[in-house]
Structures are given as structure tokens and as C-alpha cells.
Design a protein around this motif. Structure first.
Motif, PDB file in Angstrom:
ATOM      1  N   ASN A   1       0.804  -1.205   0.000  1.00 42.97           N
ATOM      2  CA  ASN A   1       0.000   0.000   0.000  1.00 42.97           C
ATOM      3  C   ASN A   1       0.847   1.269   0.000  1.00 42.97           C
ATOM      4  OD1 ASN A   1      -2.416  -1.355  -0.106  1.00 42.97           O
ATOM      5  ND2 ASN A   1      -2.688  -1.366   2.096  1.00 42.97           N
ATOM      6  N   VAL A   2       1.964   1.245   0.683  1.00 43.55           N
ATOM      7  CA  VAL A   2       2.836   2.421   0.718  1.00 43.55           C
ATOM      8  C   VAL A   2       3.268   2.783  -0.697  1.00 43.55           C
ATOM      9  CG1 VAL A   2       5.062   3.306   1.528  1.00 43.55           C
ATOM     10  CG2 VAL A   2       3.626   1.951   3.057  1.00 43.55           C
ATOM     11  N   TYR A   3       3.531   1.772  -1.499  1.00 37.58           N
ATOM     12  CA  TYR A   3       3.940   1.991  -2.891  1.00 37.58           C
ATOM     13  C   TYR A   3       2.870   2.782  -3.637  1.00 37.58           C
ATOM     14  CZ  TYR A   3       4.813   0.733  -7.802  1.00 37.58           C
ATOM     15  OH  TYR A   3       5.013   0.759  -9.149  1.00 37.58           O
ATOM     16  N   TRP A   4       1.618   2.390  -3.497  1.00 40.71           N
ATOM     17  CA  TRP A   4       0.534   3.066  -4.230  1.00 40.71           C
ATOM     18  C   TRP A   4       0.208   4.426  -3.640  1.00 40.71           C
ATOM     19  CZ3 TRP A   4       0.008   1.178  -8.721  1.00 40.71           C
ATOM     20  CH2 TRP A   4       0.117  -0.179  -8.949  1.00 40.71           C
ATOM     21  N   TYR A   5       0.061   4.490  -2.328  1.00 36.34           N
ATOM     22  CA  TYR A   5      -0.360   5.737  -1.688  1.00 36.34           C
ATOM     23  C   TYR A   5       0.743   6.778  -1.608  1.00 36.34           C
ATOM     24  CZ  TYR A   5      -4.336   2.931  -0.208  1.00 36.34           C
ATOM     25  OH  TYR A   5      -5.435   2.133  -0.184  1.00 36.34           O
ATOM     26  N   GLY A   6       1.999   6.343  -1.710  1.00 36.01           N
ATOM     27  CA  GLY A   6       3.103   7.257  -1.528  1.00 36.01           C
ATOM     28  C   GLY A   6       3.571   7.969  -2.778  1.00 36.01           C
ATOM     29  N   GLN A   7       2.987   7.663  -3.923  1.00 33.18           N
ATOM     30  CA  GLN A   7       3.441   8.280  -5.165  1.00 33.18           C
ATOM     31  C   GLN A   7       2.753   9.629  -5.384  1.00 33.18           C
ATOM     32  OE1 GLN A   7       3.357   5.729  -8.606  1.00 33.18           O
ATOM     33  NE2 GLN A   7       3.638   3.927  -7.321  1.00 33.18           N
ATOM     34  N   PHE A   8       3.574  10.661  -5.533  1.00 32.38           N
ATOM     35  CA  PHE A   8       3.082  12.002  -5.811  1.00 32.38           C
ATOM     36  C   PHE A   8       3.877  12.569  -6.975  1.00 32.38           C
ATOM     37  CE2 PHE A   8       2.095  11.365  -1.358  1.00 32.38           C
ATOM     38  CZ  PHE A   8       0.784  11.813  -1.287  1.00 32.38           C
ATOM     39  N   TYR A   9       3.226  13.322  -7.786  1.00 36.32           N
ATOM     40  CA  TYR A   9       3.888  13.932  -8.929  1.00 36.32           C
ATOM     41  C   TYR A   9       5.051  14.798  -8.465  1.00 36.32           C
ATOM     42  CZ  TYR A   9       4.684  16.517 -13.211  1.00 36.32           C
ATOM     43  OH  TYR A   9       5.266  17.069 -14.315  1.00 36.32           O
ATOM     44  N   ASP A  10       6.178  14.650  -9.097  1.00 36.12           N
ATOM     45  CA  ASP A  10       7.374  15.449  -8.824  1.00 36.12           C
ATOM     46  C   ASP A  10       7.992  15.201  -7.443  1.00 36.12           C
ATOM     47  OD1 ASP A  10       8.484  16.757 -10.901  1.00 36.12           O
ATOM     48  OD2 ASP A  10       7.669  18.727 -10.417  1.00 36.12           O
ATOM     49  N   HIS A  11       7.652  14.102  -6.779  1.00 39.81           N
ATOM     50  CA  HIS A  11       8.244  13.753  -5.495  1.00 39.81           C
ATOM     51  C   HIS A  11       8.797  12.336  -5.582  1.00 39.81           C
ATOM     52  CE1 HIS A  11       5.941  17.181  -4.128  1.00 39.81           C
ATOM     53  NE2 HIS A  11       6.730  17.201  -3.078  1.00 39.81           N
ATOM     54  N   ARG A  12       9.952  12.153  -5.041  1.00 46.42           N
ATOM     55  CA  ARG A  12      10.609  10.843  -5.065  1.00 46.42           C
ATOM     56  C   ARG A  12      10.182  10.049  -3.834  1.00 46.42           C
ATOM     57  NH1 ARG A  12      13.614   8.765  -9.158  1.00 46.42           N
ATOM     58  NH2 ARG A  12      14.736   6.975  -8.352  1.00 46.42           N
ATOM     59  N   LEU A  13       9.642   8.853  -4.045  1.00 45.07           N
ATOM     60  CA  LEU A  13       9.225   7.977  -2.953  1.00 45.07           C
ATOM     61  C   LEU A  13      10.381   7.058  -2.588  1.00 45.07           C
ATOM     62  CD1 LEU A  13       7.061   6.746  -1.086  1.00 45.07           C
ATOM     63  CD2 LEU A  13       6.389   5.281  -3.006  1.00 45.07           C
ATOM     64  N   GLU A  14      10.705   7.025  -1.308  1.00 40.35           N
ATOM     65  CA  GLU A  14      11.753   6.153  -0.801  1.00 40.35           C
ATOM     66  C   GLU A  14      11.122   5.267   0.260  1.00 40.35           C
ATOM     67  OE1 GLU A  14      15.652   7.267   1.345  1.00 40.35           O
ATOM     68  OE2 GLU A  14      15.684   8.381  -0.560  1.00 40.35           O
ATOM     69  N   ILE A  15      11.241   3.955   0.096  1.00 44.67           N
ATOM     70  CA  ILE A  15      10.667   2.997   1.041  1.00 44.67           C
ATOM     71  C   ILE A  15      11.813   2.197   1.636  1.00 44.67           C
ATOM     72  CG2 ILE A  15       9.147   1.007   1.319  1.00 44.67           C
ATOM     73  CD1 ILE A  15       7.629   2.016  -1.203  1.00 44.67           C
ATOM     74  N   HIS A  16      11.866   2.143   2.967  1.00 46.27           N
ATOM     75  CA  HIS A  16      12.872   1.345   3.660  1.00 46.27           C
ATOM     76  C   HIS A  16      12.150   0.282   4.461  1.00 46.27           C
ATOM     77  CE1 HIS A  16      16.354   4.001   2.893  1.00 46.27           C
ATOM     78  NE2 HIS A  16      15.397   4.919   2.773  1.00 46.27           N
ATOM     79  N   VAL A  17      12.422  -0.971   4.155  1.00 42.62           N
ATOM     80  CA  VAL A  17      11.874  -2.085   4.914  1.00 42.62           C
ATOM     81  C   VAL A  17      12.992  -2.553   5.838  1.00 42.62           C
ATOM     82  CG1 VAL A  17      10.906  -4.408   4.804  1.00 42.62           C
ATOM     83  CG2 VAL A  17      10.379  -2.744   2.992  1.00 42.62           C
ATOM     84  N   ILE A  18      12.792  -2.320   7.135  1.00 40.31           N
ATOM     85  CA  ILE A  18      13.793  -2.709   8.122  1.00 40.31           C
ATOM     86  C   ILE A  18      13.133  -3.740   9.026  1.00 40.31           C
ATOM     87  CG2 ILE A  18      15.332  -1.926   9.955  1.00 40.31           C
ATOM     88  CD1 ILE A  18      15.092   0.922   8.723  1.00 40.31           C
TER      89      ILE A  18
END
Length: 182
Positions: A1-18
Motif C-alpha cells: 500500500n505504501v507503494y501506491w499511496y506514496g506516489q506524488f507527482y514530482d516527489h521521489r518515494l523512498e521505502i525502507h523495509v527494516i
């Protein structure tokens, strides 16, 4: 869900799974959602340019979109005492956290510790965002306790999710808290 909800135009999405088993999670995602991950830069490996191609038939251009996200998987036990020292730099610039360690108790404990640690980091420092901590709580009564005590004095949020009641409540479906605060 973070992948889908975190995408915004002109913003870089960074996901860290720790997590202790982050590598196993990565392998499972690669088996079950390979095409989705191939649209991302995963642990520094480049994304599949063909999946990111803007087809000339549709756009009149022959270009390639940038990767949808940078995703990093780190095997680490976040319940160790040196977690905040080890990952503090990353945590300070993170806007959204998900605590899902396998039990309500562990999720609530790490969410509380993280919220207190972040509050200490914000003391005397200017941040242009208030982090949100989504905490997996499957017991509806415990979720209500977290929800009622979820916002700290400095504005940090702990939001429980996971119980049947919280997933399908009118309040959650219509996101009244978020629209009022926006």
C-alpha cells in the motif's frame, strides 16, 4: 500500500523495509509482485526501463519515466538497543512509519518508543513535517486506546490499523481526521 499511496507527482518515494526478515520479504515480493518491483530501483539496482517506457503511440514521445520508488530492504532487529543509533539519520527524515512486528504489544511498544525518540529529535529543531506512525493493532479495544492517545503534545501521530472494526468504520472509510487536519 505504501507503494501506491506514496506516489506524488514530482516527489521521489523512498521505502525502507527494516526487519529481521527483510530479505525474505524481498524474495516473496519478487515472486508475487515481480513486475511491480521492477518499476522501482530496489537496493540500488536499476528499474526495468521497458516497463517505465512512455509509449509514443499514447503520448507522441519516446521517453522513459523515472523509477516509481527507491526501495531498500535491510535485515535488522529493530528491537535491539542500538536501533535508534544505527538508523537515527534515516528515521529523522522519514515522514511515515509502519509498525508491524507480529503482535499488538510489540507494535504498540515500538510505536511509542519511536514517537518519543522523534519528539526528542524535534526539540529545538525545525521540521517542516510531522511524522505519522501507523501501528498494526488487531484487538479493537487496544486500537481504541491507541487512537484516543495517538497524538502526542508536539503533534506526532500514532494511528492504529488492522482490527476489523477500524478497517470498516465509517470514520476510517471517510478519513474524517485527515480531512479536518489538512
Amino acid at each position: 500500500n505504501v507503494y501506491w499511496y506514496g506516489q506524488f507527482y514530482d516527489h521521489r518515494l523512498e521505502i525502507h523495509v527494516i526487519a529481521r526478515n527483510a530479505s525474505a520479504m524481498k524474495q516473496s515480493l519478487m515472486r508475487n509482485y515481480e513486475e511491480l518491483l521492477k518499476t522501482c530501483r530496489v537496493d540500488g539496482e536499476e528499474a526495468d526501463r521497458e516497463l517505465l517506457r512512455i509509449w509514443p503511440e499514447c503520448s507522441g514521445r519516446n521517453e522513459v519515466n523515472p523509477p516509481y520508488a527507491d526501495v531498500y530492504f535491510r535485515d535488522y532487529d529493530i528491537e535491539t538497543e542500538d536501533f535508534f543509533a544505527e538508523y537515527g539519520g534515516l528515521l529523522k527524515k522519514t515522514h511515515y512509519f509502519v509498525a508491524a512486528l507480529g503482535s499488538d504489544r510489540k507494535n504498540m511498544e515500538i510505536s511509542g518508543e519511536l514517537n518519543r525518540w522523534l519528539a526528542k529529535q524535534r526539540l529545538g529543531n525545525k521540521y517542516n513535517f510531522i511524522p505519522v506512525i501507523a501501528c498494526a493493532v488487531f484487538d479493537a479495544r487496544l486500537g481504541d486506546i491507541v487512537r484516543n492517545d495517538g497524538e502526542s503534545e508536539d503533534g506526532g501521530w500514532i494511528i492504529p490499523f488492522g482490527s476489523h472494526e477500524s478497517r470498516f468504520s465509517c470514520r476510517n472509510v471517510f478519513l474524517s481526521d485527515f480531512t479536518e487536519r489538512s
